[in-house]
Design an enzyme around this catalytic site. Sequence first.
Site, PDB file in Angstrom:
ATOM      1  CG  PHE A 250       7.641  -2.033   4.563  1.00  0.00           C
ATOM      2  CD1 PHE A 250       6.858  -1.082   3.939  1.00  0.00           C
ATOM      3  CD2 PHE A 250       8.799  -2.460   3.924  1.00  0.00           C
ATOM      4  CE1 PHE A 250       7.220  -0.548   2.710  1.00  0.00           C
ATOM      5  CE2 PHE A 250       9.178  -1.935   2.698  1.00  0.00           C
ATOM      6  CZ  PHE A 250       8.372  -0.979   2.096  1.00  0.00           C
TER       7      PHE A 250
ATOM      8  CE  LYS B 231       1.540  -3.823   3.914  1.00  0.00           C
ATOM      9  NZ  LYS B 231       2.445  -2.675   4.162  1.00  0.00           N
TER      10      LYS B 231
ATOM     11  NE  ARG C 102      12.027  -2.804  -7.373  1.00  0.00           N
ATOM     12  CZ  ARG C 102      10.909  -2.184  -7.004  1.00  0.00           C
ATOM     13  NH1 ARG C 102       9.821  -2.877  -6.781  1.00  0.00           N
ATOM     14  NH2 ARG C 102      10.871  -0.876  -6.859  1.00  0.00           N
TER      15      ARG C 102
ATOM     16  CD  GLU D   1      -0.061  -2.429  -7.559  1.00  0.00           C
ATOM     17  OE1 GLU D   1       0.974  -2.911  -8.053  1.00  0.00           O
ATOM     18  OE2 GLU D   1      -0.209  -1.211  -7.340  1.00  0.00           O
ATOM     19  CG  ASP D   2       3.323  -4.469  -5.744  1.00  0.00           C
ATOM     20  OD1 ASP D   2       2.301  -3.762  -5.791  1.00  0.00           O
ATOM     21  OD2 ASP D   2       4.462  -3.998  -5.536  1.00  0.00           O
TER      22      ASP D   2
ATOM     23  CG  ASP E 102      -0.281  -0.081   2.423  1.00  0.00           C
ATOM     24  OD1 ASP E 102      -0.769  -0.651   3.395  1.00  0.00           O
ATOM     25  OD2 ASP E 102       0.639   0.768   2.530  1.00  0.00           O
TER      26      ASP E 102
END
Length: 183
Positions: A155, A134, A168, A102-103, A106
């Site tokens: 962000f 995060k 991206r 996963e990137d 959050d």
Amino acid sequence: MANSWGEEKLTVLLTEEEIKNRVRELGEEITKDLKGCDLTLVSILKGSFMFLADLCRYIRLPISVDFMGVRSYGKRTETSGIVEITQDLSSPIEDKDILIVEDIIDTGLTMAYLLDLLRIRRPRSIRICALLHKPARTRITVPIHYLGFTIPDKFVVGYGLDFNEKYRNLPYIAYIEDEPAFI
Ligand code: IMP
Ligand code: MG
């Protein structure tokens, strides 16, 4: 101020070099830990495509790669945790050792939802590899077995992550100076 990649003003958070070095370390760690497993990397699209492509080259094991497309409902920067599956895995995962790639984690809501969804399919094991975390925004704690970087509550875009589908292709990770209220 415009930059070559889009309209927003960006500040670099992680350089190409820092990302490359950390991704190599993660790949080496995974290679050591998961030797002998029946390993399938499950890449969560779209955000993890670049991370997956780099990471898998540092995993010196026989692996399969599969993809799951997800989209959080709503337009706010904070996900509702209700996830729309835009593309499902191409093969069953029963008895496989799954590494979710996963990137960013959050609030944790998306990953908690995905874990529930995949557990039902009875894999032998599930681990999570996230490039970014995060912690300031955590709402559900999920186990992150392999983590690239802990980042502040900003962000971020680049290296797969988008703002309204842009950025991206940025080869590094940056944050947007004037934090967008919506994505
Ligand atoms: P969570 O459910 O709140 O953990 O959010 C997970 C998803 O929201 C990630 O997989 C990203 O697609 C998106 N997301 C969260 N934070 C950011 C960010 O800073 N930049 C870009 N996308 C983000
Ligand atoms: Mg994502």
